[in-house]
Write a protein that holds these residues in place. Structure first.
Motif, PDB file in Angstrom:
ATOM      1  N   SER A   1       1.077  -1.125  -0.032  1.00 21.90           N
ATOM      2  CA  SER A   1       0.031  -0.076   0.056  1.00 21.90           C
ATOM      3  C   SER A   1       0.895   1.282   0.127  1.00 21.90           C
ATOM      4  CB  SER A   1      -0.816   0.019   1.138  1.00 21.90           C
ATOM      5  OG  SER A   1      -0.119   0.128   2.364  1.00 21.90           O
ATOM      6  N   PHE A   2       0.210   2.524   0.313  1.00 24.27           N
ATOM      7  CA  PHE A   2       0.793   3.424   0.226  1.00 24.27           C
ATOM      8  C   PHE A   2       2.285   3.581   1.261  1.00 24.27           C
ATOM      9  CE2 PHE A   2      -2.359   5.269  -2.341  1.00 24.27           C
ATOM     10  CZ  PHE A   2      -2.096   6.615  -2.508  1.00 24.27           C
ATOM     11  N   ALA A   3       1.842   2.964   2.342  1.00 27.21           N
ATOM     12  CA  ALA A   3       3.182   2.751   3.261  1.00 27.21           C
ATOM     13  C   ALA A   3       4.333   2.243   2.746  1.00 27.21           C
ATOM     14  CB  ALA A   3       2.577   1.900   4.644  1.00 27.21           C
ATOM     15  N   GLU A   4       4.061   1.334   1.610  1.00 26.15           N
ATOM     16  CA  GLU A   4       5.566   0.990   1.111  1.00 26.15           C
ATOM     17  C   GLU A   4       5.574   1.649  -0.376  1.00 26.15           C
ATOM     18  OE1 GLU A   4       2.749  -1.408   1.878  1.00 26.15           O
ATOM     19  OE2 GLU A   4       3.836  -1.793   3.759  1.00 26.15           O
ATOM     20  N   GLY A   5       4.992   2.673  -0.572  1.00 23.50           N
ATOM     21  CA  GLY A   5       5.428   3.526  -1.670  1.00 23.50           C
ATOM     22  C   GLY A   5       4.466   3.243  -2.812  1.00 23.50           C
ATOM     23  N   ARG A   6       3.557   2.348  -2.621  1.00 18.43           N
ATOM     24  CA  ARG A   6       2.632   1.561  -3.805  1.00 18.43           C
ATOM     25  C   ARG A   6       1.453   2.359  -3.966  1.00 18.43           C
ATOM     26  NH1 ARG A   6       3.622  -2.111  -6.976  1.00 18.43           N
ATOM     27  NH2 ARG A   6       1.951  -2.854  -8.270  1.00 18.43           N
ATOM     28  N   VAL A   7       0.980   2.819  -5.003  1.00 16.77           N
ATOM     29  CA  VAL A   7       0.021   3.464  -5.128  1.00 16.77           C
ATOM     30  C   VAL A   7      -1.234   2.518  -5.950  1.00 16.77           C
ATOM     31  CG1 VAL A   7      -1.260   5.563  -6.351  1.00 16.77           C
ATOM     32  CG2 VAL A   7       1.169   5.807  -5.720  1.00 16.77           C
ATOM     33  N   PRO A   8      -2.084   1.877  -5.108  1.00 16.17           N
ATOM     34  CA  PRO A   8      -2.981   0.759  -5.735  1.00 16.17           C
ATOM     35  C   PRO A   8      -3.965   1.089  -6.703  1.00 16.17           C
ATOM     36  CG  PRO A   8      -3.056   0.937  -3.246  1.00 16.17           C
ATOM     37  CD  PRO A   8      -2.298   1.928  -3.710  1.00 16.17           C
ATOM     38  N   GLU A   9      -4.330   2.632  -6.406  1.00 19.33           N
ATOM     39  CA  GLU A   9      -5.528   2.841  -7.679  1.00 19.33           C
ATOM     40  C   GLU A   9      -4.785   4.277  -8.100  1.00 19.33           C
ATOM     41  OE1 GLU A   9      -9.617   3.168  -7.189  1.00 19.33           O
ATOM     42  OE2 GLU A   9      -9.493   2.282  -5.580  1.00 19.33           O
ATOM     43  N   ALA A  10      -4.527   4.392  -9.300  1.00 21.57           N
ATOM     44  CA  ALA A  10      -4.210   5.419 -10.256  1.00 21.57           C
ATOM     45  C   ALA A  10      -4.343   5.493 -11.540  1.00 21.57           C
ATOM     46  CB  ALA A  10      -2.706   5.700 -10.056  1.00 21.57           C
ATOM     47  N   ASP A  11      -4.801   6.702 -11.974  1.00 19.88           N
ATOM     48  CA  ASP A  11      -4.826   6.711 -13.580  1.00 19.88           C
ATOM     49  C   ASP A  11      -3.691   6.918 -14.154  1.00 19.88           C
ATOM     50  OD1 ASP A  11      -5.257   8.141 -16.119  1.00 19.88           O
ATOM     51  OD2 ASP A  11      -7.354   9.037 -15.433  1.00 19.88           O
ATOM     52  N   VAL A  12      -3.369   5.960 -14.771  1.00 16.90           N
ATOM     53  CA  VAL A  12      -1.757   5.977 -15.370  1.00 16.90           C
ATOM     54  C   VAL A  12      -1.673   7.093 -16.422  1.00 16.90           C
ATOM     55  CG1 VAL A  12      -0.078   4.306 -16.594  1.00 16.90           C
ATOM     56  CG2 VAL A  12      -1.458   3.247 -14.912  1.00 16.90           C
ATOM     57  N   LYS A  13      -2.544   7.311 -17.221  1.00 19.20           N
ATOM     58  CA  LYS A  13      -2.468   8.216 -18.424  1.00 19.20           C
ATOM     59  C   LYS A  13      -2.227   9.503 -17.669  1.00 19.20           C
ATOM     60  CE  LYS A  13      -4.988   5.934 -22.246  1.00 19.20           C
ATOM     61  NZ  LYS A  13      -6.059   5.856 -22.957  1.00 19.20           N
ATOM     62  N   LEU A  14      -3.218   9.830 -16.581  1.00 21.85           N
ATOM     63  CA  LEU A  14      -3.034  11.332 -16.020  1.00 21.85           C
ATOM     64  C   LEU A  14      -1.354  11.230 -15.333  1.00 21.85           C
ATOM     65  CD1 LEU A  14      -4.128  14.026 -14.982  1.00 21.85           C
ATOM     66  CD2 LEU A  14      -5.136  12.629 -13.149  1.00 21.85           C
ATOM     67  N   PHE A  15      -1.105  10.292 -14.606  1.00 21.92           N
ATOM     68  CA  PHE A  15       0.084  10.371 -13.872  1.00 21.92           C
ATOM     69  C   PHE A  15       1.028  10.635 -15.155  1.00 21.92           C
ATOM     70  CE2 PHE A  15       3.735   7.270 -13.611  1.00 21.92           C
ATOM     71  CZ  PHE A  15       4.389   7.838 -12.634  1.00 21.92           C
ATOM     72  N   ALA A  16       1.160   9.862 -16.141  1.00 26.50           N
ATOM     73  CA  ALA A  16       2.288  10.120 -17.190  1.00 26.50           C
ATOM     74  C   ALA A  16       2.148  11.472 -17.512  1.00 26.50           C
ATOM     75  CB  ALA A  16       2.114   9.022 -18.247  1.00 26.50           C
ATOM     76  N   LYS A  17       0.875  11.838 -17.916  1.00 25.22           N
ATOM     77  CA  LYS A  17       0.713  13.310 -18.468  1.00 25.22           C
ATOM     78  C   LYS A  17       1.311  14.456 -17.620  1.00 25.22           C
ATOM     79  CE  LYS A  17      -2.820  16.422 -19.883  1.00 25.22           C
ATOM     80  NZ  LYS A  17      -4.116  16.428 -20.022  1.00 25.22           N
ATOM     81  N   LEU A  18       1.297  14.210 -16.283  1.00 25.76           N
ATOM     82  CA  LEU A  18       1.546  15.238 -15.318  1.00 25.76           C
ATOM     83  C   LEU A  18       3.325  15.142 -15.103  1.00 25.76           C
ATOM     84  CD1 LEU A  18      -1.020  14.580 -12.293  1.00 25.76           C
ATOM     85  CD2 LEU A  18      -1.010  16.705 -13.946  1.00 25.76           C
ATOM     86  N   VAL A  19       3.799  13.890 -15.046  1.00 28.05           N
ATOM     87  CA  VAL A  19       5.199  13.843 -14.926  1.00 28.05           C
ATOM     88  C   VAL A  19       5.984  14.529 -16.202  1.00 28.05           C
ATOM     89  CG1 VAL A  19       7.172  12.340 -14.579  1.00 28.05           C
ATOM     90  CG2 VAL A  19       5.046  11.845 -13.311  1.00 28.05           C
ATOM     91  N   ARG A  20       5.317  14.074 -17.308  1.00 26.03           N
ATOM     92  CA  ARG A  20       5.846  14.564 -18.665  1.00 26.03           C
ATOM     93  C   ARG A  20       5.841  16.073 -18.858  1.00 26.03           C
ATOM     94  NH1 ARG A  20       3.647   9.465 -21.366  1.00 26.03           N
ATOM     95  NH2 ARG A  20       5.510   8.153 -21.250  1.00 26.03           N
ATOM     96  N   GLY A  21       4.460  16.343 -18.288  1.00 31.67           N
ATOM     97  CA  GLY A  21       4.147  18.160 -18.369  1.00 31.67           C
ATOM     98  C   GLY A  21       5.091  18.785 -17.376  1.00 31.67           C
TER      99      GLY A  21
END
Length: 163
Positions: free
Chosen positions: A53-73
């Motif tokens: 889970s989050f405690a281990e740095g995992r994000v169990p539910e994430a919109d992968v397209k939005l994630f990549a768009k934000l990091v790339r942007g």
């Protein structure tokens, strides 16, 4: 670095949390943002059998397209984002002096505020304030609120006029 887990069914919030974590990792480790995106997609986003889970740095539910768009942007527009942040920060408190997690959060939020008006800037600000509360227990969320309001006035001034 860990944050409060967003409630179930909030993949956009999960994407934002992961983007903050990825931008932090990219800056701290000096890693290419594309490599960090690949690592996150492969190892840290979505559920797994170990129930990390989050405690281990995992994000169990994430919109992968939005994630990549934000990091790339944020990576693509880093100079413009940092200039905008520098313009709203106090002269005696430069961007380099900020906590690196807070800096990553502000950069991710700025990248999203630079996009067209979906979601509305109030939604973007509220989302990143929730994330700030997950990472920080002190005055950082209040500080982030002030900076995000100023950035919204820079990147989305028309939304203030419309109300």
């Amino acid at each position: 670095m860990s944050a409060r887990r967003p409630g179930p069914g909030r993949p956009r919030t999960g994407a934002r949390v992961a983007a903050v974590q990825a931008l932090f990792q990219s800056e701290q480790a000096g890693e290419n943002p594309e490599a960090v995106i690949e690592q996150f997609v492969r190892h840290r986003l979505g559920p797994n059998e170990a129930e990390e889970s989050f405690a281990e740095g995992r994000v169990p539910e994430a919109d992968v397209k939005l994630f990549a768009k934000l990091v790339r942007g944020a990576a693509r527009d880093i100079e413009r984002i940092d200039a905008a942040l520098g313009a709203v920060l106090a002269k005696d408190w430069p961007l380099e002096k900020l906590d690196p997690v807070l800096r990553a959060l502000l950069r991710a939020a700025a990248a999203e505020l630079m996009q067209p008006h979906d979601p509305p800037m109030r939604v973007v600000i509220n989302e990143y304030l929730d994330i700030a509360h997950g990472f920080f227990a002190g005055d950082e969320p209040k500080f982030a609120n002030g900076v995000l309001e100023a950035l919204a006035r820079t990147f989305r001034a028309d939304e203030f006029v419309r109300g």
